[in-house]
Design an enzyme around this catalytic site. Structure first.
Site, PDB file in Angstrom:
ATOM      1  CB  CYS A  75      -8.750 -10.336 -22.625  1.00 50.97           C
ATOM      2  SG  CYS A  75     -10.400  -9.606 -22.728  1.00 50.97           S
ATOM      3  CB  CYS A  98     -21.914   4.492 -21.182  1.00 52.84           C
ATOM      4  SG  CYS A  98     -21.657   4.958 -19.452  1.00 52.84           S
ATOM      5  CD  GLU A 119     -13.803  15.762 -15.773  1.00 55.56           C
ATOM      6  OE1 GLU A 119     -13.655  14.970 -14.828  1.00 55.56           O
ATOM      7  OE2 GLU A 119     -14.672  15.614 -16.663  1.00 55.56           O
ATOM      8  CB  CYS A 164     -14.980 -13.941 -17.872  1.00 57.56           C
ATOM      9  SG  CYS A 164     -14.419 -12.232 -17.929  1.00 57.56           S
ATOM     10  CG  ASP A 180     -19.465  11.950 -22.444  1.00 54.65           C
ATOM     11  OD1 ASP A 180     -20.062  10.908 -22.112  1.00 54.65           O
ATOM     12  OD2 ASP A 180     -18.376  11.928 -23.050  1.00 54.65           O
ATOM     13  CB  CYS A 200     -13.666 -15.681 -24.610  1.00 52.67           C
ATOM     14  SG  CYS A 200     -12.891 -15.458 -22.994  1.00 52.67           S
TER      15      CYS A 200
END
Length: 403
Positions: free
Chosen positions: A119, A360, A283, A36, A333, A30
């Protein structure tokens, strides 16, 4: 090396010169790396990235969770067939500078914008769309001037490609330039405007309108066809999501009933339903709840139900007792901030025997793992998945069992 800041528990610094390159250092693919802020590891060989992420998880569990004896699996790589371009979504920042409208990303830890032309970590056809958007912004800045972000999303397993112009107010110019967008991006299937952003960092607003086509995308994961709007959460690496879904099917196929908290568009609930597992998804984002119910119906899944509620409300009081009664396992999650303490304590109070936590963020996973271990759970398995190659982010699936 120069020190940037000295904190109570750590020091941050940056490299000023490389005296002896590591054998694991590779040329970046990149041209704007490392300015970036999107990628942090384009200079690191892929096998080294995988080991780094395993160590990152181990370090977080040890330092932040007090869990030094957890055995961690090797990081599961992104399938080789995906190649360098894996992201199905991109959020571009707009800026008028040097006499031209520019699209790009924020520099790391700043609001300075790094203009881009393309990208390399995007799906190839999404990258092509970005190139056309960058060209159009320079030649026809009007629809971009009223946008703070331009979000583009493409299906990795289908034909859909949707672009959304997001800003403080309705973007009338974007509607006027739909024909120009379609001419430049023939694969385009929908154009959206979103406005009334709630904060400076918000990407989508409280209101939206479809300017042309459809805002919906479709992905096929573990045999399930899933439709969702561009505003709904969906994993950005469809190939790794497939691998994680297979892991959950293997672990939970024998469960009598599963509760899926923070279920999004029903991905795991629908997939488990296809394998005969009764599931209730919860949710907070109402459009995603509606999409989850539609996904279950479209896949012929009759043993999945969905509730519109926050995870805290769903597991609290009489509602929580009803939801968790007879539950064999719970899937968590959550977003990067992790789970609320009330959720973890409610699961422990109701004696949920198995929890599969999809995270994550190693830091918040470590914090929540510490809470669960203190409430009588043990870590049975922790597996990092390379959902985000070339970056410092990692997806983790951790199984907890009540002792």
């Amino acid at each position: 090396m120069a020190v940037d800041a000295v904190k109570r528990n750590y020091v941050s610094a940056h490299v000023t010169a490389i005296e002896t390159p590591s054998p694991k250092r590779v040329p970046s693919i990149c041209p704007v790396f490392p300015r970036c802020g999107g990628c942090q590891a384009l200079h690191l060989a892929y096998d080294a990235q995988l080991e780094w992420k395993r160590r990152m998880l181990a370090d977080a569990l040890r330092r932040l969770g007090g869990l030094a004896d957890v055995e961690i699996d090797a990081t599961v790589p992104t399938p080789a067939s995906v190649g360098a371009g894996y992201r199905n979504k991109v959020s571009l920042v707009t800026r008028f500078a040097d006499g031209a409208m520019q699209l790009g990303f924020y520099e790391a830890r700043s609001h300075r914008i790094v203009p881009i032309e393309a990208c390399p970590v995007l799906l190839p056809r999404l990258d092509e769309a970005v190139k056309r958007l960058v060209e159009m912004a320079k030649e026809m800045p009007q629809p971009f001037s009223g946008a703070r972000h331009v979000v583009a999303r493409a299906s990795a397993t289908g034909e859909e490609l949707v672009v959304s112009f997001n800003g403080a107010k309705p973007n009338k110019a974007a509607g006027a330039y739909v024909d120009d967008l379609r001419a430049r991006i023939p694969e385009l299937t929908g154009v959206v405007a979103s406005w009334e952003l709630e904060s400076e960092n918000a990407v989508f607003g409280a209101r939206s309108a479809t300017l042309w086509g459809s805002p919906m995308l479709k992905e096929t994961v573990a045999g399930a066809a899933l439709r969702f709007g561009i505003e709904s959460f969906f994993q950005i690496n469809t190939a790794v999501l497939e691998v994680i879904a297979q892991r959950l099917v293997e672990e939970l196929s024998g469960a009598a009933r599963v509760v899926d908290l923070y279920c999004g568009v029903g991905t795991f609930a629908v997939i488990l339903g296809r394998h005969g597992v009764s599931t209730t998804g919860v949710e907070w984002f109402k459009p995603a709840v509606d999409e989850a119910a539609a996904n279950a119906a479209a896949n012929g899944v009759v043993n999945a139900a969905f509730e519109h509620a926050s995870a805290v409300d769903a597991v609290s009081g009489e509602r929580g007792r009803t939801l968790l009664a007879g539950t064999g396992a719970v899937i968590l999650d959550p977003p990067r901030k992790g789970c609320e303490p009330q959720v973890l304590n409610a699961l422990a109070d109701h004696g949920v025997s198995r929890i599969v936590y999809v995270s994550c963020n190693p830091a918040t996973l470590a914090r929540d793992a510490s809470t669960l271990v203190a409430r009588g759970y043990t870590v049975q398995r922790a597996t990092p998945y390379d959902m985000f190659p070339q970056t410092g982010h990692v997806e983790i699936v951790t199984t907890f069992k009540k002792t």
